[in-house]
Motif scaffolding. Structure first.
Motif, PDB file in Angstrom:
ATOM      1  N   SER A   1     -38.674  32.414  57.012  1.00 50.50           N
ATOM      2  CA  SER A   1     -39.758  32.982  56.220  1.00 50.50           C
ATOM      3  C   SER A   1     -40.082  34.393  56.740  1.00 50.50           C
ATOM      4  O   SER A   1     -39.672  34.781  57.817  1.00 50.50           O
ATOM      5  N   ASP A   2     -40.846  35.112  55.946  1.00 51.67           N
ATOM      6  CA  ASP A   2     -41.168  36.481  56.332  1.00 51.67           C
ATOM      7  C   ASP A   2     -42.097  36.528  57.529  1.00 51.67           C
ATOM      8  O   ASP A   2     -42.070  37.449  58.319  1.00 51.67           O
ATOM      9  N   VAL A   3     -42.928  35.487  57.615  1.00 55.00           N
ATOM     10  CA  VAL A   3     -43.922  35.464  58.685  1.00 55.00           C
ATOM     11  C   VAL A   3     -43.243  35.501  60.052  1.00 55.00           C
ATOM     12  O   VAL A   3     -43.631  36.251  60.937  1.00 55.00           O
ATOM     13  N   THR A   4     -42.172  34.698  60.179  1.00 53.55           N
ATOM     14  CA  THR A   4     -41.548  34.600  61.487  1.00 53.55           C
ATOM     15  C   THR A   4     -40.849  35.893  61.882  1.00 53.55           C
ATOM     16  O   THR A   4     -40.676  36.164  63.055  1.00 53.55           O
ATOM     17  N   THR A   5     -40.428  36.680  60.907  1.00 52.08           N
ATOM     18  CA  THR A   5     -39.736  37.911  61.271  1.00 52.08           C
ATOM     19  C   THR A   5     -40.722  38.999  61.662  1.00 52.08           C
ATOM     20  O   THR A   5     -40.358  39.955  62.322  1.00 52.08           O
ATOM     21  N   MET A   6     -41.991  38.817  61.273  1.00 53.56           N
ATOM     22  CA  MET A   6     -42.967  39.842  61.613  1.00 53.56           C
ATOM     23  C   MET A   6     -43.648  39.552  62.947  1.00 53.56           C
ATOM     24  O   MET A   6     -43.689  40.403  63.820  1.00 53.56           O
ATOM     25  N   ALA A   7     -44.137  38.338  63.101  1.00 50.67           N
ATOM     26  CA  ALA A   7     -44.840  37.998  64.327  1.00 50.67           C
ATOM     27  C   ALA A   7     -43.853  37.448  65.343  1.00 50.67           C
ATOM     28  O   ALA A   7     -42.711  37.149  65.017  1.00 50.67           O
ATOM     29  N   ALA A   8     -44.313  37.306  66.579  1.00 51.73           N
ATOM     30  CA  ALA A   8     -43.485  36.675  67.592  1.00 51.73           C
ATOM     31  C   ALA A   8     -43.274  35.226  67.197  1.00 51.73           C
ATOM     32  O   ALA A   8     -44.190  34.563  66.728  1.00 51.73           O
ATOM     33  N   ALA A   9     -42.039  34.748  67.342  1.00 50.42           N
ATOM     34  CA  ALA A   9     -41.749  33.373  66.943  1.00 50.42           C
ATOM     35  C   ALA A   9     -42.312  32.389  67.951  1.00 50.42           C
ATOM     36  O   ALA A   9     -42.657  31.267  67.618  1.00 50.42           O
ATOM     37  N   LEU A  10     -42.400  32.840  69.182  1.00 52.01           N
ATOM     38  CA  LEU A  10     -42.881  31.963  70.244  1.00 52.01           C
ATOM     39  C   LEU A  10     -43.845  32.764  71.102  1.00 52.01           C
ATOM     40  O   LEU A  10     -43.506  33.855  71.571  1.00 52.01           O
TER      41      LEU A  10
END
Lengths: 312, 395
Positions: free
Chosen positions: A2-11
């Protein structure tokens, strides 16, 4: 994904702490792993790496601080956070009488895949970790390294955006280590956020983009990064003939002379490959017969050892 | 470390996530049960185990049959439910021995082997894992029951038990095994070491089977109550002088009676104050006993002789009668004079017959134990872990 994971830190972990009774296993740990990057978690035995990883994998509740996996807090929605992570534990537990394929298919179904999809997934993962030959063998006949690879495949079974690998290289033979390194790098390229802990620091050097050092339950932030950066600039120079120390002094370089049986050697501060080439040109011009120039071992290992000695 | 560790308030966990571990999915339970059974079938020599159980039950059935027929070939003919009862009790005994081994190490054993944490990390809920494990261990113990079934049927045809007794006995046996499996699961959740949970499970079974009845016995002896008891005894009328001389009917007391042999006797009541156990206050100690539950749930055979107070002889009916007798409490009168049932005895028998059965209560109490075991299991496996059980690690 998703787009969210590419913007924020995944972990992400912020000021996480956790005690077991009177033992404060993790005191203050913060880290963040971006999608598509591989981060090493480095520290001595008992520094809280595994405890931190358990909290990130959604198996252990932090006493304080914040953990986010793909933006999800394991405290608020445990299942969603768990399924966003692929976790490879440091303890190898296998169902002895199940075959490799059955083991992976069972896990795939535990993540909600249909039996048919689970079988297909199990098969492709076995190919990926080079266990396809042993697909129909019960897990009890596997060697330690093969079990380790099965465990890694298990962590990948739900195709998670975040991977947490606790000591994945332990017990692997050199060839498997190279394969593991390639696999981890590839997972990073695929866009997964990978956090990996290991004692084999030289191994990590070649697979990670970033490193988090941990000591006595505390993640060391910028100090550690600076130490790694400094370690990366340390190159070893060996000359067969000539006054190496003098030449280096004339070239106004930071260096320390090392005692070697033949010729002379020094550890020099070098910015990058181009800088190294320039230095060699200067030295050769100065009449030094340069035999070798290369980075001093693993930067992570050096940084780790430096910090270890500083703490003592 | 000097850092003050604030434990998060219980309210800090959002309520939605608190119930997540309890959410059951049918596919999840099935997957775990399948996994457990598949491992069990492959890793244990279950064929040999089942075969030896069959030989054991077969041998015992044969011996019981032989023994009862050798002893019981008197006028009463068929020895009631003696063979059936003994075989059923032996099967129950085996079940109580076997079932704990199937579940008592299922959680802490997996934690020890490192296979639990990866499963907890999946989308499965804690309830899925626990119920799956319970289902698997129950299914395995039912396999033993299936092996025992033919012998129970053989024993059934030996006695005069109603056909319904077959069904209820099998159903209640199956439920007893489920309860024991759940108790084992609970202990395996509560303790970190597998030998501890095995011992505790056997101890729990022993408490239900033996310790509570012993306690019942001791307490009923210790706590007695003074009761006025009337004994009615038969006194024969003899004459000084010639023993064989017929008594003169005119000299006889007005209430004299003649027995079948023609001798005269009178009934005389004597009242004593005696200490009697108050079993009517203690009978519930017996109600949770698996043997009592099985016996009480089995319909009794039709009474042969209405004048016989204890109805039919036999194992199941006998135990059922004994427990019901205990529920009614101390008897106030004993009639050793009249062979017919007295008014008091008829009253008492009517009271006993009117008693609601014991087994639903016993089974309900055991169901609570079982539910407790399952709840402990779910709590033990709920992740993320807040407090870790002492002596255990996550993975």
């Amino acid at each position: 994904m998703s787009d969210v994971t590419t913007m924020a830190a995944a972990l992400e972990a912020a000021s996480v702490r956790r005690a077991f009774g009177s033992v404060q296993a993790v005191v203050n740990a913060s880290l963040s792993v971006q999608p598509g990057s591989v981060t090493a978690l480095i520290g001595p035995n008992g520094c809280g790496k595994t405890t931190l990883m358990l909290m990130l994998a959604g198996l252990l509740r932090p006493d304080g601080g914040e953990v986010r996996v793909g933006g999800i807090s394991p405290g608020a929605s445990p299942k969603a956070a768990r399924t966003a992570v692929g976790w490879m534990p440091d303890v190898l537990g296998t169902w002895e009488s199940l075959t490799c394929r059955e083991t992976l298919a069972t896990f795939a179904r535990a993540y909600g895949l249909t039996p048919a999809d689970a079988d297909a997934r199990a098969f492709s993962l076995l190919e990926r970790v080079h266990l396809a030959d042993l697909a129909e063998q019960p897990a009890r006949v596997l060697s330690r390294g093969q079990k380790q690879r099965l465990s890694l495949a298990r962590a990948l079974v739900n195709d998670p955006p975040v991977l947490i690998l606790d000591e994945p290289a332990s017990g692997l033979d050199p060839r498997s280590r190279v394969e593991l390194r390639d696999l981890v790098r590839q997972l990073g390229v695929e866009g997964k956020a990978v956090l990996v802990s290991s004692h084999v620091l030289a191994e990590l050097d070649e697979m990670v983009d970033d490193a988090v050092f941990m000591s006595k339950g505390v993640t060391l932030g910028e100090a550690a990064d600076a130490e790694v950066a400094r370690a990366r600039t340390r190159w070893r120079l060996v000359a067969v003939e000539g006054d190496l120390a003098g030449a280096l002094a004339r070239a106004s370089r930071d260096f320390t002379v090392e005692q070697v049986p033949l010729g002379s050697a020094a550890v020099v501060s070098v910015a990058d490959d181009a800088d190294a080439a320039a230095l060699v040109a200067v030295l050769v011009g100065d009449g030094i017969k340069v035999a070798r120039i290369a980075p001093v071992g693993s930067a992570l290992e050096q940084a780790y050892l430096t910090m270890e000695t500083e703490r003592r | 470390m000097t850092t003050t560790s604030q434990t998060p308030a219980p309210g800090a966990v959002p309520s939605a996530s608190r119930w997540e571990p309890w959410r059951v999915s049918l596919s999840g339970v099935r997957l775990v049960a399948e996994l457990e059974l598949r491992q069990r079938v492959r890793s244990t020599k279950w064929k040999w185990a089942l075969a030896s159980v069959a030989v054991l039950i077969g041998g015992v059935t044969f011996l019981v049959w032989g023994a009862t027929h050798a002893l019981g070939s008197d006028s009463s003919g068929a020895p009631g439910d003696l063979v059936f009862g003994l075989v059923v009790f032996f099967v129950l005994f085996l079940g109580l021995v076997v079932s704990p081994t199937l579940s008592a190490t299922s959680i802490n054993g997996d934690v020890r082997d490192g296979t639990m944490a990866p499963l907890q990390a999946t989308a499965l809920s804690a309830a899925d894992i626990v119920l799956g494990k319970l289902l698997a261990s129950w299914a395995a113990s039912l396999a033993f029951l299936v092996v025992a079934l033919p012998f129970i049927v053989i024993a059934y045809f030996d006695g005069r038990m109603p056909a319904l007794a077959m069904l209820t006995v099998m159903a209640v046996l199956a439920l007893e095994l489920l309860v024991v499996c759940a108790i084992g699961l609970g202990w395996s959740a509560l303790t970190a070491r597998t030998p501890a949970s095995a011992v505790l499970t056997y101890t729990t079974v022993a408490v239900l089977v033996a310790v509570l009845p012993i306690l019942f016995g001791l307490l009923s002896v210790t706590f007695t109550e003074e009761v006025e008891v009337t004994y009615s005894s038969r006194e024969y009328i003899y004459y000084e002088g010639d023993y064989f001389e017929e008594p003169d009917p005119d000299d006889l007391p007005a209430d004299a009676q003649q027995d079948a042999g023609g001798s005269y006797f009178v009934c005389r009541d004597y009242t004593y104050t005696e200490n009697r156990p108050r079993t009517d206050r203690l009978w519930w100690l017996l109600a949770v006993n698996p043997y009592v539950i099985v016996a009480d749930s089995a319909p009794s055979p039709a009474t042969l002789d209405d004048n016989y107070y204890y109805g039919d002889e036999g194992i199941l009916s006998g135990l059922k009668q004994a427990v019901r007798e205990a529920r009614v409490g101390p008897t106030a009168s004993y009639d050793e004079c009249d062979y017919e049932l007295t008014y008091e005895e008829e009253q008492r028998r009517a009271r006993i017959d009117a008693l609601p059965p014991v087994w639903p209560w016993g089974l309900a109490a055991q169901a609570l134990l079982a539910a407790g075991g399952v709840a402990l299991g779910v709590r033990r496996l709920s992740v993320p872990y807040g407090k870790l059980p002492t002596g255990s690690r996550v993975a």
